[in-house]
Design an enzyme around this catalytic site. Sequence first.
Site, PDB file in Angstrom:
ATOM      1  N   TYR A 157       0.828  -1.208   0.000  1.00 52.91           N
ATOM      2  CA  TYR A 157       0.000   0.000   0.000  1.00 52.91           C
ATOM      3  C   TYR A 157       0.862   1.258   0.000  1.00 52.91           C
ATOM      4  O   TYR A 157       0.604   2.214  -0.740  1.00 52.91           O
ATOM      5  CB  TYR A 157      -0.912  -0.030   1.225  1.00 52.91           C
ATOM      6  CG  TYR A 157      -1.955   1.057   1.286  1.00 52.91           C
ATOM      7  CD1 TYR A 157      -3.057   1.034   0.445  1.00 52.91           C
ATOM      8  CD2 TYR A 157      -1.845   2.093   2.218  1.00 52.91           C
ATOM      9  CE1 TYR A 157      -4.037   2.016   0.513  1.00 52.91           C
ATOM     10  CE2 TYR A 157      -2.815   3.082   2.303  1.00 52.91           C
ATOM     11  CZ  TYR A 157      -3.914   3.039   1.441  1.00 52.91           C
ATOM     12  OH  TYR A 157      -4.876   4.024   1.522  1.00 52.91           O
ATOM     13  N   ALA A 160       2.398   1.706  -3.434  1.00 53.90           N
ATOM     14  CA  ALA A 160       1.407   2.166  -4.401  1.00 53.90           C
ATOM     15  C   ALA A 160       1.101   3.646  -4.217  1.00 53.90           C
ATOM     16  O   ALA A 160       1.055   4.416  -5.189  1.00 53.90           O
ATOM     17  CB  ALA A 160       0.130   1.340  -4.267  1.00 53.90           C
TER      18      ALA A 160
END
Length: 245
Positions: A157, A160
């Site tokens: 996460y 990203a």
Amino acid sequence: MDASNDVKVAIVTGAGKGIGRAIALELSRVGYYVAVNFRTSREAAEETIKLIEKNGGQGEAQAFDVTDAGETKAALDDLFSRYKTIDVLVNNAGITKDGLFMMMPKDNWHQVVDTTLTGFYNVTKPVLRKMARRKHGSVVSISSIAGLIGNRGQANYSAAKAGLIGASRALAAEVAQMGIRVNVVAPGLIDTDMIKEVPLDGLKGMIPMGRVGQPEEVAKVVRFLCSDDASYITGQVISVNGGMK
């Protein structure tokens, strides 16, 4: 709504609930016709539309998976055929698949990175071409404090969301002379389903303001960045996190 109407159109990905829903509602309040994207929950997206209409706005639910290039193109082509311009794009779609990096399955890495970064590519590229024809538009992508400082158990996460910042800054430089602005909003702990399993009592001590944020507080910043009041702002990352560092 008739395509001949020169209506202001905004696309918000992942807008069935949480921050995405709040952004869709906020943009509708200032006159945007909002395309509410969703992947799995039509019910949630239609609830967003009901709330928009309750407040006097208009919009439509659009089902497509941002990681699927063909599906995304078909949905956007349909929208483009009916509206003269796309004025605003908010890249909000994102998922979490948390776990320690050394134990992380490959699929968990790719699903999270693809939703945020491949989704950014699949949606933003065709929308930019539409915006460039009229030399006007605003793209806002929703990153996270995880993309700025990293979170334990969220390597996928964090990667990203950090990548989203880098891509947005590069893109901002590329399209500034076309009249298109590209910015990022990086929320901290916001009261959504994404943090419902997080032990907030301990984490609140890390937030100088001593509380979690509300989705509407993020949405208002997005609305500002999409407005003419932000006409000289591009390539920026604005944190909405109660003072966390």
